[in-house]
Design an enzyme around this catalytic site. Structure first.
Site, PDB file in Angstrom:
ATOM      1  N   CYS A 166      -6.989   3.787  -2.050  1.00 49.83           N
ATOM      2  CA  CYS A 166      -6.871   2.262  -1.730  1.00 49.83           C
ATOM      3  C   CYS A 166      -8.169   1.441  -2.580  1.00 49.83           C
ATOM      4  O   CYS A 166      -7.711   0.513  -3.217  1.00 49.83           O
ATOM      5  CB  CYS A 166      -6.915   1.927  -0.392  1.00 49.83           C
ATOM      6  SG  CYS A 166      -5.772   2.798   0.450  1.00 49.83           S
TER       7      CYS A 166
ATOM      8  N   ASP B  92       1.003  -1.136   0.141  1.00 46.34           N
ATOM      9  CA  ASP B  92      -0.202  -0.086  -0.038  1.00 46.34           C
ATOM     10  C   ASP B  92       0.873   1.257   0.035  1.00 46.34           C
ATOM     11  O   ASP B  92       1.673   1.430   0.949  1.00 46.34           O
ATOM     12  CB  ASP B  92      -0.888  -0.082   1.303  1.00 46.34           C
ATOM     13  CG  ASP B  92      -2.052   0.954   1.039  1.00 46.34           C
ATOM     14  OD1 ASP B  92      -1.838   2.019   0.547  1.00 46.34           O
ATOM     15  OD2 ASP B  92      -3.054   0.633   1.729  1.00 46.34           O
TER      16      ASP B  92
ATOM     17  N   LYS C 170      -4.480  -7.500   3.607  1.00 38.10           N
ATOM     18  CA  LYS C 170      -5.056  -6.503   3.190  1.00 38.10           C
ATOM     19  C   LYS C 170      -5.641  -6.748   1.640  1.00 38.10           C
ATOM     20  O   LYS C 170      -5.136  -6.943   0.972  1.00 38.10           O
ATOM     21  CB  LYS C 170      -4.410  -4.968   3.319  1.00 38.10           C
ATOM     22  CG  LYS C 170      -5.455  -3.891   2.840  1.00 38.10           C
ATOM     23  CD  LYS C 170      -4.797  -2.623   2.995  1.00 38.10           C
ATOM     24  CE  LYS C 170      -5.416  -1.414   2.734  1.00 38.10           C
ATOM     25  NZ  LYS C 170      -4.976  -0.096   3.143  1.00 38.10           N
TER      26      LYS C 170
ATOM     27  N   ASP D 222      -1.219  -0.655  -4.728  1.00 39.19           N
ATOM     28  CA  ASP D 222      -2.478   0.034  -5.245  1.00 39.19           C
ATOM     29  C   ASP D 222      -2.333   1.423  -5.741  1.00 39.19           C
ATOM     30  O   ASP D 222      -3.003   1.927  -6.496  1.00 39.19           O
ATOM     31  CB  ASP D 222      -3.448  -0.022  -3.827  1.00 39.19           C
ATOM     32  CG  ASP D 222      -2.798   0.591  -2.690  1.00 39.19           C
ATOM     33  OD1 ASP D 222      -1.747   0.968  -2.620  1.00 39.19           O
ATOM     34  OD2 ASP D 222      -3.854   0.835  -1.569  1.00 39.19           O
ATOM     35  N   HIS D 223      -1.097   2.486  -5.190  1.00 37.60           N
ATOM     36  CA  HIS D 223      -0.894   3.437  -5.479  1.00 37.60           C
ATOM     37  C   HIS D 223       0.473   4.062  -5.027  1.00 37.60           C
ATOM     38  O   HIS D 223       1.124   3.133  -4.344  1.00 37.60           O
ATOM     39  CB  HIS D 223      -2.086   4.582  -5.054  1.00 37.60           C
ATOM     40  CG  HIS D 223      -2.540   4.385  -3.703  1.00 37.60           C
ATOM     41  ND1 HIS D 223      -1.626   4.809  -2.813  1.00 37.60           N
ATOM     42  CD2 HIS D 223      -3.689   3.870  -3.215  1.00 37.60           C
ATOM     43  CE1 HIS D 223      -2.172   4.448  -1.518  1.00 37.60           C
ATOM     44  NE2 HIS D 223      -3.414   3.964  -1.600  1.00 37.60           N
TER      45      HIS D 223
ATOM     46  N   HIS E 116      -2.469  25.046  -8.386  1.00 42.09           N
ATOM     47  CA  HIS E 116      -3.615  24.709  -9.246  1.00 42.09           C
ATOM     48  C   HIS E 116      -4.763  24.684  -8.174  1.00 42.09           C
ATOM     49  O   HIS E 116      -4.434  24.303  -7.172  1.00 42.09           O
ATOM     50  CB  HIS E 116      -3.595  23.455  -9.844  1.00 42.09           C
ATOM     51  CG  HIS E 116      -4.676  23.214 -10.811  1.00 42.09           C
ATOM     52  ND1 HIS E 116      -5.841  22.617 -10.369  1.00 42.09           N
ATOM     53  CD2 HIS E 116      -4.937  23.189 -12.114  1.00 42.09           C
ATOM     54  CE1 HIS E 116      -6.721  22.507 -11.127  1.00 42.09           C
ATOM     55  NE2 HIS E 116      -6.294  22.697 -12.293  1.00 42.09           N
TER      56      HIS E 116
END
Length: 531
Positions: A84, A44, A132, A317-318, A255
């Protein structure tokens, strides 16, 4: 607890293997051998750029380096949603986020959704999951879902504790994230006690929480996870001299969506260079601990003689911004958040290969079926990776056409006050928001500007138009954004009604409580106006 640390043991195994002891057979085409076992390790929040140069200079990751030497690393792998549950929903379904309507950490797949593992099990694979998962609906905190539902409300509230570091344990303590180590132990024991005796192929999944930051209870029980925690054992694996201090735009130049994200993540205050360096160092140390758990799985397969019969896939996941763009966490299309690791090794996989093709997590589903020699459904968003990984590999390309030259990522959750869509192709990263006109888009040239500091959307209007046309051919994103807005409002109304007279008390004491309680009437009025 064993006396020897995982890195010491893993390194010994790797040295033996490098010398030829128990060496794996040379890669062969998948059709020349029975279906392989498959092990998928998903962590994760690991920044994929740490798996190749120059990011790999910052921290010692021997297990990842071993997979690179004996397998393949993808240089441009991306999450399909940088948070997630939606990201994992894409990985387990093989479908883009807007197709499964996995809008936030509370809204993922249905519990009975048929995943690639279900299909593999139906076709004779022995299947096991540890750790997980987080791809189905109904999980995560109330704060997390309410923050996502109310992101269109006209207020600005800090939803996280200020990011910080914490040193724990002693110099020799390597089991810092106990839950992950327990699950790694379970996976290792399953390999050694059960999988080794199977006559059928097996598929094993291990999900790790690391290197996701830890909860920050010092800021109140309803605050999130903003603590980067490790021990000296792992911190000593970090090369402080190689840590890059990110450049920040001034708050006024950010931004507008980035400013909202930075503010809600409690990152708009002053940070010293030393604070930023330490946050990044502790994060890298947490990545080193993650790598050691991967090493334990590799070692278990080696010890049981299964390594040469097993394809290992490692991903996340990222990523984690770790103070890039004045943010921590994910929920962003910047590289630190959206770029994931993807490494594959095993029978039939080319060794020491670096693949520049742009791929994403929806490709896991068809790849798993391809490895198992199960027909791949034609309605998936993803494409099998086996043609890129293996020589003479059979693929579904003839039926579906060639792999696209782009990947799609989208985000609809908390800490961002707009739906976000990213198209990554060639040297370009195109990011657009909401309906495509109410918020200005961003365009980055990742060759000339790898740190994504200069938005060149105004400079290259033809490129913007071309990329937007491709994006709209994939997803009608103004329509999706509108659907998410309606979903958010209806979910919030239902939640509010379920609380009755307790509503004011409950909403005031979510993760934003420190700001909310300064003027609760003001914020309730803002919500009433939104509704």
């Amino acid at each position: 607890m064993r006396d020897d640390g995982p890195l010491g043991r893993a390194r010994l195994v790797l040295l033996l293997m490098a010398a030829g002891s128990g060496a794996r057979p040379r890669p062969t085409a998948p059709g020349d051998q029975p279906p392989s076992n498959v092990v998928l390790v998903v962590c994760d929040s690991l920044d994929g750029r740490l798996t190749f140069f120059p990011g790999n200079q910052t921290v010692d990751l021997p297990s990842i380096n071993f997979m690179k030497r004996h397998g393949t690393v993808f240089l441009n792998a991306y999450t399909n949603s940088p948070i997630c549950c939606p990201s994992r929903a894409a990985m387990w379904s093989g479908l883009f986020t807007h197709l499964t309507e996995s809008w936030n950490n509370f809204k993922g797949l249905d519990p009975d959704y048929i995943t690639w593992m279900d299909i593999m099990e139906k076709h004779g694979y022995r299947a096991q999951k540890f750790g997980k998962l987080d791809f189905t609906s109904g999980h995560h905190s109330v704060s997390n879902r309410v923050e996502a539902w109310t992101r269109d409300v006209n207020f600005l509230l800090r939803q996280e504790a200020r990011p910080m570091v914490k040193l724990t344990g002693h110099r020799k303590q390597f089991r810092v994230m106990e839950t992950d180590w327990w699950n790694t132990d379970k996976a290792v024991n399953w390999i050694k006690e059960e999988a080794v005796n199977f006559t059928q192929p097996f598929v094993l999944y291990l999900g790790l929480n690391l290197p996701h930051p830890y909860p920050s209870p010092y800021a109140g029980e309803n605050f999130g996870s903003s603590t980067f925690l490790t021990s000296l054992y792992w911190l000593e694996k970090v090369n402080y001299e190689a840590i890059k201090i990110p450049k920040w735009s001034s708050l006024s130049e950010m931004h507008p969506v980035d400013y909202y994200s930075s503010y809600t993540k409690n990152c708009t205050g002053e940070f010293t260079t030393e604070e930023v360096r330490n946050i990044r160092a502790f994060y890298y140390a947490m990545c080193a601990e993650t790598d050691a758990m991967l090493g334990e799985i590799i070692s278990a397969l080696r010890d049981t003689g299964l390594l040469g019969k097993t394809i290992i896939i490692f991903t996340a996941d990222h990523g984690e911004l770790a103070m890039e763009h004045r943010q921590f966490y994910k929920m962003s299309m910047y590289e630190g958040s959206s770029h994931v690791p993807l490494l594959v090794m095993g029978p039939g996989v080319r060794e020491q290969q670096q693949i520049p093709n742009i791929v994403s997590l929806v490709d896991i589903y068809p790849t798993m079926l391809d490895i198992a020699r199960i027909p791949v459904p034609q309605n998936l968003s993803g494409y099998s990776l086996t043609p890129l990984l293996c020589e003479n590999a059979e693929s579904e390309a003839s039926a579906r056409g060639p792999r696209p030259s782009w990947v799609l990522s989208e985000f609809h959750g908390c800490n961002v006050n707009s739906s976000v869509y990213m198209l990554r192709t060639g040297k370009w990263k195109y990011i657009t928001y909401s309906d495509g006109s109410s918020v200005s888009p961003q365009l980055f040239d990742l060759i000339a500007d790898p740190d994504e500091l200069t938005n060149v959307a105004i400079k290259f209007p033809v490129t913007v138009h071309s990329l937007d046309k491709i994006l709209r051919s994939v997803v009608n994103y103004p329509k999706v954004s509108s659907a998410v807005q309606e979903y958010n409002k209806q979910q919030f109304i239902s939640w509010k009604q379920s609380l009755g007279h307790n509503y004011s008390s409950v909403i005031a004491n979510l993760r934003w409580h420190q700001d909310w309680l300064k003027d609760p009437r003001k914020y309730e009025n803002a919500i009433d106006k939104w509704l």
